[in-house]
Design an enzyme around this catalytic site. Structure first.
Site, short mmCIF file in Angstrom:
data_model
loop_
_atom_site.label_atom_id
_atom_site.label_comp_id
_atom_site.label_asym_id
_atom_site.label_seq_id
_atom_site.Cartn_x
_atom_site.Cartn_y
_atom_site.Cartn_z
N LYS A 22 0.83 -1.22 0.00
CA LYS A 22 0.00 0.00 0.00
C LYS A 22 0.86 1.26 0.00
O LYS A 22 0.67 2.15 -0.83
CB LYS A 22 -0.91 0.02 1.24
CG LYS A 22 -1.55 1.38 1.49
CD LYS A 22 -2.46 1.39 2.70
CE LYS A 22 -1.87 1.91 3.96
NZ LYS A 22 -1.72 3.35 4.12
N ASN A 23 1.81 1.33 0.92
CA ASN A 23 2.51 2.60 1.08
C ASN A 23 3.51 2.88 -0.04
O ASN A 23 3.96 4.02 -0.18
CB ASN A 23 3.15 2.69 2.48
CG ASN A 23 2.07 2.88 3.54
OD1 ASN A 23 0.92 3.23 3.21
ND2 ASN A 23 2.40 2.65 4.80
N CYS A 117 -5.34 8.18 8.86
CA CYS A 117 -5.60 7.65 10.21
C CYS A 117 -5.32 8.71 11.26
O CYS A 117 -4.40 9.51 11.11
CB CYS A 117 -4.74 6.42 10.46
SG CYS A 117 -5.13 5.05 9.36
N ARG A 122 -0.95 15.35 12.90
CA ARG A 122 -0.07 14.83 11.83
C ARG A 122 0.37 16.00 10.95
O ARG A 122 -0.16 16.23 9.87
CB ARG A 122 -0.79 13.76 11.00
CG ARG A 122 -1.06 12.50 11.80
CD ARG A 122 -1.66 11.40 10.96
NE ARG A 122 -0.71 10.78 10.04
CZ ARG A 122 -1.00 9.71 9.30
NH1 ARG A 122 -2.21 9.17 9.35
NH2 ARG A 122 -0.09 9.19 8.50
N ASP A 305 3.40 0.47 12.28
CA ASP A 305 2.18 -0.05 11.66
C ASP A 305 1.90 -1.50 12.05
O ASP A 305 0.88 -2.07 11.66
CB ASP A 305 2.24 0.10 10.13
CG ASP A 305 2.22 1.56 9.71
OD1 ASP A 305 1.82 2.40 10.53
OD2 ASP A 305 2.61 1.86 8.57
N ARG A 397 -9.09 0.12 3.49
CA ARG A 397 -8.11 1.06 2.95
C ARG A 397 -6.77 0.37 2.65
O ARG A 397 -6.02 0.85 1.80
CB ARG A 397 -7.86 2.19 3.96
CG ARG A 397 -9.06 3.10 4.15
CD ARG A 397 -8.72 4.27 5.02
NE ARG A 397 -7.47 4.84 4.57
CZ ARG A 397 -6.68 5.60 5.30
NH1 ARG A 397 -7.02 5.91 6.52
NH2 ARG A 397 -5.56 6.07 4.81
#
Ligand code: EPU
Length: 428
Positions: A22-23, A117, A122, A305, A397
């Site tokens: 994903k990232n 999230c 952030r 994570d 997600r």
């Protein structure tokens, strides 16, 4: 509105194939804006964060062809807008990567502050510092981040803290800047290396990705490429913990073992047996886990994570474990949900003290964020009885085909889809 229902207590057994990261995908898709030709990207995970980015590319005027579930072709030639709508950018953190990519392409970008999230504040101050050092002027105007540059010029940029997002965004803006950019104290995550490899495959000149000093020599243009995204470290880690937590025996396929070293090492300390192969890894869970201490850190440390998932495993350890969150200010909100399963966990700021209990028992749960949602799935798989998990959209997600993958491993898991507000309003 959907719910996951899990009847726990069954060990996971069999094989699971890990999807693309994903990232990495959420950095690589915006990076296509910098290219002058279409790009074909393989091993793209079918997750909702990717769907959001593809929609943004469409809205900007780009063309996207889904070749099959995991291969997409993006043609950025017709993109003519430098504005990402607030509705889209607030859906995810990685929408901020359009600032770097658009600065690189148009020398201007306008997007609403990114969502994602909720782990406390952030900020994107390090991203902005980087853009400014490259010559951009960044202001907040009518709730939008507005970045503009007459010209981007390479510079030396020292990050005040190791930031994945700032490293990626600065790389994107610097790829076509004039001269040499040096990012010091850069993040070293596997997805940073993947983005650099992707950009280099289009003709960029990036060296040092994977170390804390990245050097980017600006180039005039980038050409089309075909590129396959690396496997997802965190998805793999999640299945590793789930296998150990249920006393299972699972072969995890399509992985890069090096990316999983810190997770494997900690699981071995808990007593699980890990056997590595070239692109696979087997995890065998053996009874009650030993208690251990963990501090999350930027790569190559133990990933933040994976913190909710491993905390969940430790809730049944044979003693007291201490988990310290070293990246985010507020990433233990989900713990109250674990206590509903019977876990004994006390949180003080960034430290959780977990007193292992003999067993967990089912409860109605909710996902607070993506990885906390994965932790709820693991907790429910460990617990006796039937648990439900709400807010499943947050899990969508980042986890491709989660129900199918866990079912294939023998989990008693299903998803219930309820009519949501949009269906209701359509009906009215
Ligand atoms: N930070 C600042 N200023 C900045 C940027 C970051 O103070 O300008 C701070 C943050 O507040 C945080 C720390 O630096 O305390 C690290 O933040 P980082 O920028 O590294 O995080 P991110 O880029 O926003 C990515 C992942 C997260 C993952 C973190 C840390 C993506 C899209 N997101 O976020 O992944 O937790 O790195 O590894 O790559 C997830 O996948 O579930 C997820 C949340």
């Amino acid at each position: 509105m959907d719910k996951i229902i899990i009847r726990g207590g069954k060990p996971l057994n069999g094989e699971v194939t890990i999807s693309g990261a994903k990232n990495a995908a959420v950095a690589i898709i915006p990076a296509v804006l910098l290219c002058d030709e279409p790009c074909r990207i393989e091993n793209v995970p079918e997750i909702s964060d990717v769907a959001t980015l593809i929609r943004i590319i469409y809205e900007l005027g780009g063309r996207v062809k889904i070749i099959n579930g995991s291969t997409v072709e993006i043609d950025p030639r017709h993109i003519n807008s430098f504005v990402v709508s607030a509705d889209m950018s607030r859906r995810m953190r990685a929408s901020s990567y359009f600032i770097g990519a658009m600065l690189g392409r148009f020398k201007k970008a306008r997007i609403a502050p990114p969502g994602g999230c909720n782990f406390g504040v952030r900020p994107i101050d390090q991203h902005i510092k980087g853009f400014e050092l490259l010559g951009a002027k960044v202001i907040i105007d009518n709730g939008m981040v507005d970045a503009r540059a007459a010209e981007l010029r390479g510079n030396s940029i020292y990050l005040d803290m190791v930031s994945v997002g700032a490293t990626i965004n600065i790389m994107l803006a610097a790829v076509k800047a004039k001269g040499l950019t040096v990012i010091e104290n850069a993040a070293r995550e596997p997805h940073i290396v993947d983005l650099a490899n992707f950009l280099n495959s289009m003709g960029a000149d990036i060296m040092g990705a994977g170390t804390d000093i990245i050097k980017i020599r600006g180039v005039e243009s980038l050409h089309g490429t075909t590129y396959s995204i690396i496997p997802d470290q965190i998805e793999a880690g999640t299945y590793m913990v789930a296998a150990a937590a249920t006393g299972g025996n699972v072969l995890i396929k399509n992985i890069i073992p090096k990316h999983l070293e810190s997770i494997g090492a900690k699981l071995e300390e808990t007593g699980a047996i890990i056997t590595e192969f070239d692109e696979e890894l087997r995890v065998i869970g053996r009874g009650r886990p030993h208690h251990i201490n963990i501090k999350t850190m930027p790569h190559p440390g133990f990933p933040t994570d994976m913190q909710p998932q491993i905390t969940t495993l430790l809730s049944v350890a044979d003693g007291t474990s201490v988990v310290t969150e070293g990246v985010w200010d507020n990433r233990f909100r989900y713990v109250e949900q674990l206590t509903m399963l019977g876990a004994h966990i006390k949180v003080d700021g960034k430290v959780a003290v977990i007193t292992g209990v003999d067993r967990l028992s089912a409860a109605p749960l909710r996902a607070y964020d993506l990885r906390a949602g994965a932790a709820m799935v693991i907790g429910a798989l460990m617990a006796d009885g039937e648990s439900s998990i709400e807010n499943v959209e947050l899990i969508d997600r980042g986890y491709e085909k989660l129900i199918e993958k866990f079912s294939a491993l023998g989990a008693d898991i299903k998803r219930i889809t309820y009519p949501g507000p949009s269906i209701m309003s359509d009906a009215l």
